[in-house]
Write an enzyme that holds these catalytic residues in place. Structure first.
Site, PDB file in Angstrom:
ATOM      1  CG  ASN A 126       7.703  71.373 -30.556  1.00  0.00           C
ATOM      2  OD1 ASN A 126       7.675  72.145 -29.608  1.00  0.00           O
ATOM      3  ND2 ASN A 126       8.484  70.298 -30.578  1.00  0.00           N
ATOM      4  CB  CYS A 183       6.761  66.886 -35.495  1.00  0.00           C
ATOM      5  SG  CYS A 183       5.512  68.208 -35.499  1.00  0.00           S
ATOM      6  CE  LYS A 213      10.099  66.870 -38.218  1.00  0.00           C
ATOM      7  NZ  LYS A 213       9.763  68.086 -37.448  1.00  0.00           N
ATOM      8  CD  GLU A 240       9.613  68.223 -33.631  1.00  0.00           C
ATOM      9  OE1 GLU A 240       8.641  68.978 -33.398  1.00  0.00           O
ATOM     10  OE2 GLU A 240      10.027  68.006 -34.781  1.00  0.00           O
ATOM     11  CD  GLU A 259      11.148  71.129 -37.809  1.00  0.00           C
ATOM     12  OE1 GLU A 259      11.703  70.021 -37.814  1.00  0.00           O
ATOM     13  OE2 GLU A 259       9.930  71.278 -37.595  1.00  0.00           O
ATOM     14  CG  ASN A 263      13.829  67.499 -35.034  1.00  0.00           C
ATOM     15  OD1 ASN A 263      13.802  66.913 -33.960  1.00  0.00           O
ATOM     16  ND2 ASN A 263      12.866  68.321 -35.437  1.00  0.00           N
TER      17      ASN A 263
HETATM   18  N1  CDT Z   1       7.683  70.371 -35.758  1.00  0.00           N
HETATM   19  C1  CDT Z   1       6.940  70.156 -36.860  1.00  0.00           C
HETATM   20  O1  CDT Z   1       7.274  69.317 -37.688  1.00  0.00           O
HETATM   21  N2  CDT Z   1       5.842  70.930 -37.005  1.00  0.00           N
HETATM   22  C2  CDT Z   1       5.013  70.930 -38.181  1.00  0.00           C
HETATM   23  C3  CDT Z   1       4.368  72.255 -38.311  1.00  0.00           C
HETATM   24  C4  CDT Z   1       3.602  72.431 -39.546  1.00  0.00           C
HETATM   25  S1  CDT Z   1       4.538  72.718 -40.947  1.00  0.00           S
HETATM   26  C5  CDT Z   1       5.238  74.253 -40.716  1.00  0.00           C
HETATM   27  C6  CDT Z   1       3.935  69.855 -38.148  1.00  0.00           C
HETATM   28  O2  CDT Z   1       3.805  69.119 -39.126  1.00  0.00           O
HETATM   29  O3  CDT Z   1       3.191  69.765 -37.170  1.00  0.00           O
END
Ligand code: CDT
Length: 311
Positions: free
Chosen positions: A197, A172, A127, A47, A146, A110
């Site tokens: 990420n 993600c 996303k 991502e 985000e 995204n």
């Molecule tokens: N990039 C992304 O969606 N990361 C989230 C981080 C946790 S929620 C702040 C994930 O679900 O991995």
């Protein structure tokens, strides 16, 4: 005809804030060359693969935020990926921040795309489940903005015929939601691609930090099995601008078994021969949807967003 797709999960190590897109793209092209040497049909990148994970910073200047977004795909700095696809005969999945001008309106998503072996974009996903928060929360060790910088995707969970099978995408946080897999499952997905990420530290509930890797795999292994699909899940990993990001990129079989997993938190390619016909072992049996599902009892899933109070 066999339906074996050789898939590469092309994990990236950290990308520094001052690293250019061209530097990131060079690393990705190198991974594509490695993938070619291992006979891959397609590679999956993370991502937001072109830059550092910028939602970790609060920026009040929109121009500063917009510098992380792509206004065209391919653009001058991303074109080498498309050229490598054609030269090497390898497709790819790429996550990036997308800025679109629609009349007076500027929209930011995204996004991920699938590019085929001819260098043509065959699918786009924006996303849907955006994690984090809208406002600056200075108490956090780092932000997760985000919700502020992107709007939720407007394209739904799509599938495309590519690489000899039915391919779907997610990004993600989508992987934590069973709805993601089931919608794709109901569209017959056989190979789901996903970049992530994921910080190891979750500021609102740090008690769960040690469970990040467990939660990453448990949701995807369940999603693969319950929908009879291969999943290729790829991290941007390692210590990026002081923030530790989860690695353990993996390729999961329709049985829910992890068949390949990265062992570093840097740039690393793992490969698996994914037999798409193995999806039938699940789709035609324990999760034969048309025979066993009882959708009349699932209405609440789409009729409410939050929990309905117990009477
Ligand atoms: N990039 C992304 O969606 N990361 C989230 C981080 C946790 S929620 C702040 C994930 O679900 O991995």
């Amino acid at each position: 005809m066999t339906r074996i797709v050789t898939v590469g999960a092309a994990q990236l190590g950290p990308i520094a804030r001052n690293e250019t897109r061209s530097q990131a793209v060079r690393r990705m092209v190198d991974l594509m060359r490695q993938a070619k040497a291992k006979s891959c049909d397609v590679v999956v990148f993370p991502e937001l693969a072109l830059t550092t994970f910028f939602p970790r910073w609060f920026m009040s200047d929109q121009a500063e935020v917009d510098a992380y977004f792509e206004r065209e795909m391919p653009g001058p700095e991303t074109r080498p990926l498309f050229e490598a696809a054609v030269d090497l005969g390898i497709g790819f999945y790429l996550g990036y921040a997308e800025l679109v001008e629609e009349g007076e309106r500027t929209r930011r998503f995204n996004t991920s795309i699938i590019v085929d072996k001819a260098g043509k974009i065959v699918g786009k996903y924006r996303k849907i489940h955006l994690p984090g928060h809208h406002e600056h929360e200075p108490w956090r060790a780092f932000q997760h903005l985000e919700k502020r910088y992107f709007e939720p995707g407007d394209l739904g969970f799509g599938v495309w015929r590519a690489f000899g099978g039915i391919v779907g995408m997610a990004l993600c946080n989508d992987r934590r939601w069973p709805e993601t897999y089931r919608v794709l499952g109901l569209k017959g997905v056989e190979l789901m691609m996903l970049g992530y990420n994921t910080p190891l530290h979750y500021p609102p509930v740090p008690e769960h930090d040690h469970l990040q890797a467990f939660h990453n795999h448990i949701v995807m292994q369940a999603g693969a099995y319950q929908n009879g699909t291969w999943i290729v899940a790829v991290a941007k990993a390692g210590r990026e601008e002081g923030c530790d990001l989860l690695g353990q990129s993996c390729i999961i079989a329709p049985t829910g078994e992890i068949v390949a997993m990265c062992s570093t938190i840097g740039d690393e390619l793992i490969v698996a021969d994914c037999d798409l016909d193995r999806c039938k072992e699940i789709k035609d049996n324990v999760f034969r949807f048309d025979y066993y599902r009882q959708p009349e009892h699932y209405r609440l899933i789409v009729e409410t967003k939050g929990v309905v109070p117990c009477p």
